[in-house]
Design an enzyme around this catalytic site. Structure first.
Site, mmCIF file in Angstrom:
data_model
loop_
_atom_site.group_PDB
_atom_site.id
_atom_site.type_symbol
_atom_site.label_atom_id
_atom_site.label_comp_id
_atom_site.label_asym_id
_atom_site.label_seq_id
_atom_site.Cartn_x
_atom_site.Cartn_y
_atom_site.Cartn_z
ATOM 1 N N ASP A 20 0.960 -1.280 0.039
ATOM 2 C CA ASP A 20 -0.039 0.006 0.090
ATOM 3 C C ASP A 20 0.837 1.325 -0.095
ATOM 4 O O ASP A 20 2.012 1.281 0.534
ATOM 5 C CB ASP A 20 -0.999 -0.030 1.263
ATOM 6 N N ASN A 22 1.159 3.497 -2.722
ATOM 7 C CA ASN A 22 1.469 3.809 -4.192
ATOM 8 C C ASN A 22 1.080 5.425 -4.778
ATOM 9 O O ASN A 22 1.832 6.128 -5.168
ATOM 10 C CB ASN A 22 1.281 2.767 -5.369
ATOM 11 N N ARG A 33 -1.183 8.781 -9.881
ATOM 12 C CA ARG A 33 -1.094 7.777 -9.152
ATOM 13 C C ARG A 33 -0.592 6.715 -9.971
ATOM 14 O O ARG A 33 0.298 5.804 -9.156
ATOM 15 C CB ARG A 33 -2.547 7.471 -8.508
ATOM 16 N N HIS A 37 2.245 3.122 -8.980
ATOM 17 C CA HIS A 37 2.313 1.597 -9.263
ATOM 18 C C HIS A 37 3.357 1.142 -10.105
ATOM 19 O O HIS A 37 3.840 0.212 -9.763
ATOM 20 C CB HIS A 37 0.905 1.389 -10.136
ATOM 21 N N GLU A 67 -12.439 -4.936 -4.535
ATOM 22 C CA GLU A 67 -12.874 -3.460 -4.202
ATOM 23 C C GLU A 67 -12.164 -2.607 -5.050
ATOM 24 O O GLU A 67 -12.620 -1.417 -5.453
ATOM 25 C CB GLU A 67 -12.635 -2.919 -2.703
ATOM 26 N N TRP A 69 -11.800 -2.591 -8.214
ATOM 27 C CA TRP A 69 -12.224 -2.408 -9.262
ATOM 28 C C TRP A 69 -13.132 -1.007 -9.437
ATOM 29 O O TRP A 69 -13.333 -0.499 -10.402
ATOM 30 C CB TRP A 69 -13.265 -3.549 -9.522
ATOM 31 N N LEU A 131 10.924 -20.510 -4.326
ATOM 32 C CA LEU A 131 10.027 -19.608 -3.610
ATOM 33 C C LEU A 131 8.597 -19.756 -4.527
ATOM 34 O O LEU A 131 8.705 -19.696 -5.569
ATOM 35 C CB LEU A 131 10.528 -18.052 -3.592
ATOM 36 N N ARG A 194 -4.667 -1.905 8.978
ATOM 37 C CA ARG A 194 -6.043 -2.516 8.854
ATOM 38 C C ARG A 194 -5.429 -3.748 7.700
ATOM 39 O O ARG A 194 -4.604 -3.644 6.789
ATOM 40 C CB ARG A 194 -7.159 -1.738 8.110
HETATM 41 C C1 IPE Z 1 -5.349 -2.752 -0.240
HETATM 42 O O1 IPE Z 1 -5.038 -1.241 -0.406
HETATM 43 C C2 IPE Z 1 -5.399 -3.456 -1.480
HETATM 44 C C3 IPE Z 1 -4.082 -3.493 -2.178
HETATM 45 C C4 IPE Z 1 -2.901 -3.168 -1.577
HETATM 46 C C5 IPE Z 1 -4.064 -4.556 -3.288
HETATM 47 P P1 IPE Z 1 -6.320 -0.459 -0.406
HETATM 48 O O2 IPE Z 1 -5.511 0.916 -0.589
HETATM 49 O O3 IPE Z 1 -7.169 -0.955 -1.489
HETATM 50 O O4 IPE Z 1 -7.173 -0.570 0.729
HETATM 51 P P2 IPE Z 1 -7.961 0.751 1.727
HETATM 52 O O5 IPE Z 1 -8.765 1.364 0.847
HETATM 53 O O6 IPE Z 1 -7.029 1.473 2.371
HETATM 54 O O7 IPE Z 1 -8.451 -0.183 2.884
HETATM 55 C C1 IPE Z 2 -1.462 0.039 -3.336
HETATM 56 O O1 IPE Z 2 -1.414 1.414 -3.290
HETATM 57 C C2 IPE Z 2 -1.671 -0.428 -4.664
HETATM 58 C C3 IPE Z 2 -3.312 -0.890 -4.825
HETATM 59 C C4 IPE Z 2 -4.178 -0.788 -4.054
HETATM 60 C C5 IPE Z 2 -3.650 -1.579 -6.430
HETATM 61 P P1 IPE Z 2 -2.656 2.605 -3.237
HETATM 62 O O2 IPE Z 2 -2.928 2.800 -4.680
HETATM 63 O O3 IPE Z 2 -3.709 2.028 -2.527
HETATM 64 O O4 IPE Z 2 -2.080 3.632 -2.584
HETATM 65 P P2 IPE Z 2 -2.619 4.723 -1.686
HETATM 66 O O5 IPE Z 2 -2.922 3.969 -0.506
HETATM 67 O O6 IPE Z 2 -3.937 5.385 -2.213
HETATM 68 O O7 IPE Z 2 -1.538 5.693 -1.233
HETATM 69 MG MG MG Z 3 -4.140 2.326 -0.528
#
Ligand code: IPE
Ligand code: IPE
Ligand code: MG
Length: 245
Positions: A20, A22, A33, A37, A67, A69, A131, A194
């Site tokens: 999380d 990115n 954003r 990634h 979610e 999507w 692995l 979480r």
């Molecule tokens: C969880 O991150 C999903 C992935 C890292 C793929 P999210 O950014 O989607 O989760 P929330 O919205 O903070 O709970």
């Molecule tokens: C996690 O990074 C990657 C995916 C959920 C695909 P985020 O895109 O959720 O990055 P933040 O949490 O918005 O910084």
């Molecule tokens: Mg996130």
């Protein structure tokens, strides 16, 4: 010369990571954003290298949740494209390191192209024995449990299974992760504390670790820190640790 002894039991067999941060990483640098990634792929490479070097046997990466999507279409498409490109660019190096890729999640919502890339990486790496890299892609734990319960209900209805014979192992075996041991430690980068619908059944005795570093800044050093943190934890499984009495 100082010799540092490593206790094998202190090395987690299975590390699972919620990648999380990115988006925040990109926003802090005034980028889009999706650039976060793209930068995150290097952290995936670093984590795979560090997992192999530490002797970790299973590495699960939460790459895209069910979610997710619901994000803007442009971002979702960028993630799907990045997945396909990464399959092509990474496969040789993964094979060289003895990495077997397994994808968990629902496959029916992906485009034909994404599905082909997904099957291709699984096929091309199927004999990796150092692995197992588990990619959770269109994954959510609750939908995994729903699918598993449906499978068991159908078997009971067909007379193949008795309701009284359903135990914890039967349920574990009905999940996407059937052949994969439970995670020993779940790491979430980005500082949120979480699980966001990740491995809820499998996490029952996992250690949880929430470093604040954003995913594109997560490197081998941060992976090693997670392994070290795991070694400091005292896993009691509801019992008492008689070594400390
Ligand atoms: C969880 O991150 C999903 C992935 C890292 C793929 P999210 O950014 O989607 O989760 P929330 O919205 O903070 O709970
Ligand atoms: C996690 O990074 C990657 C995916 C959920 C695909 P985020 O895109 O959720 O990055 P933040 O949490 O918005 O910084
Ligand atoms: Mg996130």
């Amino acid at each position: 010369m100082q010799v540092i002894m490593t206790d094998r039991s202190s090395i987690p067999q299975h590390v699972a990571i919620i990648m999380d941060g990115n988006g925040r990483w990109a926003q802090q640098l005034g980028k889009e954003r999706y650039e976060g990634h793209i930068a995150g792929v290097e952290s995936v490479r670093a984590s795979v290298r560090a997992a192999v070097r530490n002797g970790v046997k299973y590495l699960t990466l939460y790459a895209f949740s069910t979610e997710n999507w619901g994000r803007p279409q442009q971002e979702v498409e960028a993630i799907m494209e990045l997945f396909c490109r990464s399959v092509i660019s990474e496969v040789e190096e993964l094979r060289r390191q003895g990495v077997r890729v397994v994808v968990i999640g629902r496959r029916s919502r992906f485009s034909e192209r994404v599905r082909e890339h997904l099957e291709s990486i699984e096929r091309q790496t199927s004999d990796g024995d150092k692995l197992t890299l588990v990619l959770a892609f269109d994954y959510s734990s609750r939908s995994e449990i729903v699918a598993g319960v449906q499978t068991l209900a159908r078997r009971v209805a067909a007379g193949e299974l008795s309701a009284d014979d359903i135990d914890e192992q039967t349920i574990s075996d009905a999940l996407y992760t059937a052949s994969i041991p439970d995670p020993d430690i779940i790491v979430r980068s980005g500082g949120e504390c979480r699980l966001s619908n990740f491995l809820l059944w499998q996490a029952s005795y996992a250690e949880l670790y929430f470093p604040t570093v954003l995913w594109p800044d997560f490197g081998e050093e941060q992976f090693d820190a997670a392994v070290e943190e795991f070694a400091r934890r005292d896993r009691r499984y509801g019992l008492v640790n008689d070594k400390k009495l």
